[in-house]
Design a protein around this motif. Structure first.
Motif, PDB file in Angstrom:
ATOM      1  N   GLU A  22      20.203  65.366 -42.042  1.00  0.00           N
ATOM      2  CA  GLU A  22      19.893  65.312 -43.472  1.00  0.00           C
ATOM      3  C   GLU A  22      20.660  66.420 -44.189  1.00  0.00           C
ATOM      4  O   GLU A  22      20.827  67.522 -43.662  1.00  0.00           O
ATOM      5  N   LYS A  23      21.150  66.120 -45.395  1.00  0.00           N
ATOM      6  CA  LYS A  23      21.978  67.080 -46.125  1.00  0.00           C
ATOM      7  C   LYS A  23      21.256  68.403 -46.359  1.00  0.00           C
ATOM      8  O   LYS A  23      21.869  69.457 -46.386  1.00  0.00           O
ATOM      9  N   ASP A  24      19.983  68.352 -46.547  1.00  0.00           N
ATOM     10  CA  ASP A  24      19.226  69.547 -46.898  1.00  0.00           C
ATOM     11  C   ASP A  24      18.474  70.124 -45.707  1.00  0.00           C
ATOM     12  O   ASP A  24      17.598  70.956 -45.878  1.00  0.00           O
TER      13      ASP A  24
END
Length: 171
Positions: A22-24
């Motif tokens: 996940e990007k975050d």
């Protein structure tokens, strides 16, 4: 030759699969670590870790000691420096994410305040128009006085006396 823009991009497969993250995920992990670093539990764990380290390397069996007191517990110092060098950027990353959330919250609060102000101004204008309209409405006393005047005119006509408006009119 350049790839045509109206065609989907080909998926390139590699021998080593890349993990999908996940990007975050890094930011969430940094916040979780920073949140833990700010607890009393972390301080207790760190204190116990240092006490055990010092006790083992001071009073433990001589051949099993790995950090010499004569050298000023260099390995412990390096471990604590490493922990601090990772903790500081993680805390800064968590603070930056919190600042971003605070900025979004402040913007939403500002927009909500603008909507509330617009709604309040609209309601104030509506109340003012209602007050003006109520000022033009006939009140109970005004209607009663008009009915009383009409009754007087009717009774005067029945008696045969000319009404106020009829005296001046030619027949």
């Amino acid at each position: 030759m350049a790839d045509p823009l109206d065609q989907p991009k080909e998926i390139r497969r590699s021998l080593i699969p890349r993990p999908r993250v996940e990007k975050d995920a890094a930011g969430k992990a940094a916040e979780a670590i920073a949140r833990f670093l700010g607890t009393a539990r972390f301080l207790v764990y760190l204190t116990v870790f240092c006490a055990v380290w010092l006790a083992w390397n001071s009073w433990g069996p001589e051949p099993l000691r790995f950090d010499s007191a004569a050298n000023g517990f260099t390995a412990l110092t390096l471990m604590l420096s490493l922990q601090a060098s990772y903790a500081a950027p993680l805390i800064l990353l968590a603070q930056n994410r919190q600042d971003d959330r605070d900025r979004v919250t402040a913007e939403q609060d500002r927009q909500r305040a603008e909507r509330n102000l617009a709604d309040t101004e609209y309601l104030a204008r509506e109340m003012a128009s209602l007050r003006i309209a109520l000022g033009e409405v006939a009140t109970r006393d005004f209607v009663r006085s008009e009915i009383r005047n009409l009754l007087e005119e009717i009774t005067e006509r029945e008696r045969g006396a000319p009404a106020d408006g009829e005296r001046d009119r030619p027949r």
